[in-house]
Design an enzyme around this catalytic site. Sequence first.
Site, short mmCIF file in Angstrom:
data_model
loop_
_atom_site.label_atom_id
_atom_site.label_comp_id
_atom_site.label_asym_id
_atom_site.label_seq_id
_atom_site.Cartn_x
_atom_site.Cartn_y
_atom_site.Cartn_z
N CYS A 79 9.88 4.48 8.33
CA CYS A 79 9.53 4.93 9.46
C CYS A 79 10.40 5.33 10.52
O CYS A 79 10.64 6.30 11.36
CB CYS A 79 8.10 4.23 10.03
SG CYS A 79 8.19 2.58 9.98
N1 LIG Z 1 2.61 0.93 7.56
C1 LIG Z 1 3.67 2.01 7.93
O1 LIG Z 1 3.83 2.41 8.89
C2 LIG Z 1 4.74 2.16 6.48
C3 LIG Z 1 5.51 3.25 7.00
C4 LIG Z 1 6.72 3.71 6.03
C5 LIG Z 1 6.64 2.87 4.80
N2 LIG Z 1 5.76 2.17 4.39
C6 LIG Z 1 5.81 1.27 3.17
O2 LIG Z 1 4.86 1.54 2.54
C7 LIG Z 1 4.34 0.78 1.57
C8 LIG Z 1 2.93 0.50 1.86
O3 LIG Z 1 2.64 0.09 3.17
P1 LIG Z 1 1.32 -0.17 3.96
O4 LIG Z 1 1.48 -0.30 5.29
O5 LIG Z 1 0.28 0.91 3.28
O6 LIG Z 1 0.88 -1.74 3.31
P2 LIG Z 1 -0.30 -2.43 3.18
O7 LIG Z 1 -1.33 -1.85 4.21
O8 LIG Z 1 -0.19 -3.84 3.18
O9 LIG Z 1 -1.06 -2.08 1.65
C9 LIG Z 1 -0.16 -2.47 0.57
C10 LIG Z 1 -1.25 -1.95 -0.67
O10 LIG Z 1 -0.55 -2.56 -1.80
C11 LIG Z 1 -1.71 -3.33 -2.47
N3 LIG Z 1 -0.82 -4.13 -3.11
C12 LIG Z 1 -0.18 -5.47 -2.61
N4 LIG Z 1 0.49 -6.19 -3.38
C13 LIG Z 1 0.43 -5.74 -4.68
C14 LIG Z 1 0.76 -5.62 -6.01
N5 LIG Z 1 1.77 -7.15 -6.08
N6 LIG Z 1 0.66 -5.15 -6.95
C15 LIG Z 1 -0.26 -3.96 -6.74
N7 LIG Z 1 -0.67 -3.50 -5.44
C16 LIG Z 1 -0.30 -4.55 -4.39
C17 LIG Z 1 -2.51 -3.68 -1.61
O11 LIG Z 1 -3.76 -3.88 -2.39
P3 LIG Z 1 -4.65 -5.10 -1.72
O12 LIG Z 1 -5.48 -4.24 -0.76
O13 LIG Z 1 -5.66 -5.44 -2.76
O14 LIG Z 1 -4.08 -6.08 -1.20
C18 LIG Z 1 -2.58 -2.44 -0.76
O15 LIG Z 1 -3.26 -1.56 -1.36
C19 LIG Z 1 5.29 -0.68 1.81
O16 LIG Z 1 6.25 -0.61 0.85
C20 LIG Z 1 5.68 -0.18 3.25
O17 LIG Z 1 6.78 -0.77 3.41
C21 LIG Z 1 4.82 1.59 5.57
#
Ligand SMILES: NC(=O)c1ccc[n+]([C@@H]2O[C@H](COP(=O)([O-])OP(=O)(O)OC[C@H]3O[C@@H](n4cnc5c(N)ncnc54)[C@H](OP(=O)(O)O)[C@@H]3O)[C@@H](O)[C@H]2O)c1
Length: 358
Positions: A166
Amino acid sequence: MSKSSASWRSSDRIPVAVVGPTGYTGLELIEILGRHPTIRIDYLASARVPTPRIDQEFPRLAHRLAGHPTGECEPIDAAKIAVRCRLVFLCLPHEAAMEHTPALLARGVKVVDLSAAYRLRDSATYERAYGHTHTDAAGLPRSVYGLTEWFRDEVRGCDLCANPGCYPTAAAIALLPLLRAGLIDPSSIIINAASGVSGAGRAPKPNLHYPEANENFSAYGIGVHRHQPEIAQTLRLKGGDFGAALGGEPLFVPHLLPLERGILETIYAAPATAGLDTLAVQSCLKAAYEREPFVVVRDDAPTLRDVQRTNMLHVNGRVVNGRVVLVAAEDNLVKGASGQAVQNANLMLGLDETCGLL
Ligand SMILES: NC(=O)c1ccc[n+]([C@@H]2O[C@H](COP(=O)([O-])OP(=O)(O)OC[C@H]3O[C@@H](n4cnc5c(N)ncnc54)[C@H](OP(=O)(O)O)[C@@H]3O)[C@@H](O)[C@H]2O)c1
């Protein structure tokens, strides 16, 4: 079932999977795909046991499931996903993304990975920044960095797109035109950035707890944040001679804003040419982005409200007291994550880049 006879041919919309739909980027992706005219979600994949129903996890998605018949998640099974889907969005932690990507690619499914697993070209740099082993270093050469405006041709032909971070999205879009034009000194760049709390994901952490984050404002990861090498890599790759001349990494100072979503970056650099003025900076930005559907070069400094819940990135540049000052704003969950992921998926699937995003 072979790919040629797979079930997507019976539908006029392209089936995709969302892996990790219970997190913030997964939620945003489902919202966007729910409005997409050409893509439908066929597979929602979760590692939770038992697997959740996404309309119970997020009741507001009940009417937004983009053609998904039930909202029921299924286990993460590469073979099953490959039979039903042409492309997969991985909305997972970095380690989980590199665990699942090789099996999906081996079965002929295209992958848009929202994590940082495949963004850095060099596994040693990745391991230094992220503090764990890269378990699929052999897969790195196959990935294309998905900063769409600057890697469009590569994205179009790829099967593994590393969706940018981001913060790096806003920094690179603001800086690249000026670097390429040789207007700023690469060694002088300072990126002062602030993000809403959703940037850290949905899993609870003490500093994101409401009483800690609300009405507070803090700097973190000063000069050592994981996005710093990613920004440096993009500036070197696409910044022309001045980008290639970047010595170390630009100084990057992120802050936690007590808001749900949005990133605002104020970027400072020394002019590389005598007499550089605001008109020249703005003309350079406008020439770079005049045909871009998702980048707006503004004559005033953008605010977060101008871009929240959109795939737009607004940027303004000026020269003040002998310094170039750029202000860039985006929504971290849309242009900084799921919106840009759909932009890239559209290209990878041969669709118009703006489908479902305007
Ligand atoms: N948030 C942002 O603004 C943003 C921006 C750019 C990129 N990203 C990247 O995008 C990715 C997702 O971010 P997010 O913000 O959506 O994170 P998040 O809200 O923490 O969601 C993570 C997701 O992954 C699942 N998960 C966690 N551990 C897992 C595992 N070991 N095996 C399979 N599934 C697993 C979680 O499932 P549960 O619900 O069951 O825990 C949830 O569905 C990350 O790598 C992050 O760095 C995020």
